[in-house]
Design a protein around this motif. Sequence first.
Motif, PDB file in Angstrom:
ATOM      1  N   ALA A  65      -4.186   2.897  -1.017  1.00 33.21           N
ATOM      2  CA  ALA A  65      -3.676   2.382  -2.308  1.00 33.21           C
ATOM      3  C   ALA A  65      -2.612   3.841  -2.528  1.00 33.21           C
ATOM      4  N   ASP A  88       0.465   4.171  -0.553  1.00 37.11           N
ATOM      5  CA  ASP A  88       1.343   3.029  -0.836  1.00 37.11           C
ATOM      6  C   ASP A  88       1.974   3.353  -2.230  1.00 37.11           C
ATOM      7  N   PRO A 109       4.080  -1.882  -1.782  1.00 38.48           N
ATOM      8  CA  PRO A 109       3.191  -3.228  -2.634  1.00 38.48           C
ATOM      9  C   PRO A 109       1.584  -2.398  -2.302  1.00 38.48           C
ATOM     10  N   HIS A 141      -2.273  -3.505  -2.032  1.00 34.94           N
ATOM     11  CA  HIS A 141      -3.119  -4.535  -1.718  1.00 34.94           C
ATOM     12  C   HIS A 141      -4.663  -4.218  -2.112  1.00 34.94           C
ATOM     13  N   ASP A 142      -5.075  -3.369  -1.243  1.00 36.32           N
ATOM     14  CA  ASP A 142      -6.642  -3.090  -1.643  1.00 36.32           C
ATOM     15  C   ASP A 142      -6.600  -1.880  -2.412  1.00 36.32           C
ATOM     16  N   GLN A 188     -10.536 -10.275  -7.928  1.00 34.55           N
ATOM     17  CA  GLN A 188     -10.133  -9.429  -6.805  1.00 34.55           C
ATOM     18  C   GLN A 188     -11.513  -8.644  -6.520  1.00 34.55           C
TER      19      GLN A 188
END
Length: 404
Positions: A28, A31, A37, A39-40, A76
């Motif tokens: 994360a 990114d 983007p 995601h996790d 989530q």
Amino acid sequence: MPFPFQQAAFILDKLMNHGFDAYIVGGAIRDHLLGRPIHDIDVATSAHPADVMSLFKRTIPIGIEHGTVAVLSGGQAYEVTTYRAESGYDDFRHPNQVSFDVSLDQDLMRRDFTINAFAMDRSGQVIDLFGGKADIMQKKIRTVGLAEERISEDPLRIMRGIRFASELCFTLGQKEVTAFRAKSDLLKHISVERINQEMNRLLAGKGVHQAIRILENTGCVHALPLLENVDLKKLYDVDFSFLQTSEERWSAFLIAVGLHDVHVFARAWKWSRESEKKVYELTTLYNALKRNPWTAESVYFAGLSNAFAANRLLAAFGILTNELLMQYDQQVHLLWQASTIHTRSDIAATGHHFIQWSETKPGPWLAKVINTLEKEIVNGRVTNDLGEIEAWFRKWQISQKKQS
């Protein structure tokens, strides 16, 4: 510096308020630094799994033996993992021993690549112990510590590294290239399902040609099932940007490397039956379309989705320009729209009608008549009307009797 992971801030806050360390870790942060983007979002903490489960109302112990608990919030799932050190990898995947009473530094030290070994504290400060930021700037994939050691622990890291090169358009460090080449045979110890997952993402990356070159230059491709003797050079001429699904990309891969038996390859790579069927259909359509243009019959039996996918394959191999691809797609659409049936169930007559009209018991003749009628309707030689179908069937019966 503002904290960029506000949706997960409550996890860090609660853990820290109860005296535990807590950091966002891993991909994360990578990114975020790359502007990709997110995601996790994963959290590393000094809290043990039992502590995490007692502090949060909704949790799932998804990997309790490795210290991982999923905290659920707002639709989530956030993986919260206890700091850990690992040692011994007899099966080339799972550590023989996991120790939880370690520091953040030790936890980051066990990670695969420098670009995945970041941590971020609650203030937004990035902790970069292994030069991950510099590697991002230089667009390099480097291992944390000695490359050969990291790979020997889990050889799938070879495929992950090459997949990251594809997704991020990065290159491998020179030591990593040497280690990947030296350790490529260890890939044979990894389950083909896990390799297939990485290949799916590799083939979908913007840097796919870069990744294919790494597969080739390191010899790693020759350690993969049924790829021992393939030449990847023709893949450099494939424009993967036209292709939209993993089945389309695998079709292009098999066509380019000259592997014609889709069923044998699918079994070796343990594809689902659906994927095997799709790739077989697309490769068959591609070869047919190189010889003959679309017709009402070929569009009908291909189906709209496969027809458009086959057109994209032709474009990926440079057989169609962008302009011609649009024309082929328009032709497919018009032929599809013009057809009075789109599946066999659309035919006005059923098997019961033919049995009734013929006053004959069901047999091989029934499948033959329906197959023939289907093509006649699609090609516009018979109207999809019950009365006209009956009249056609009477003539068909007479012709069959004459032939026999």
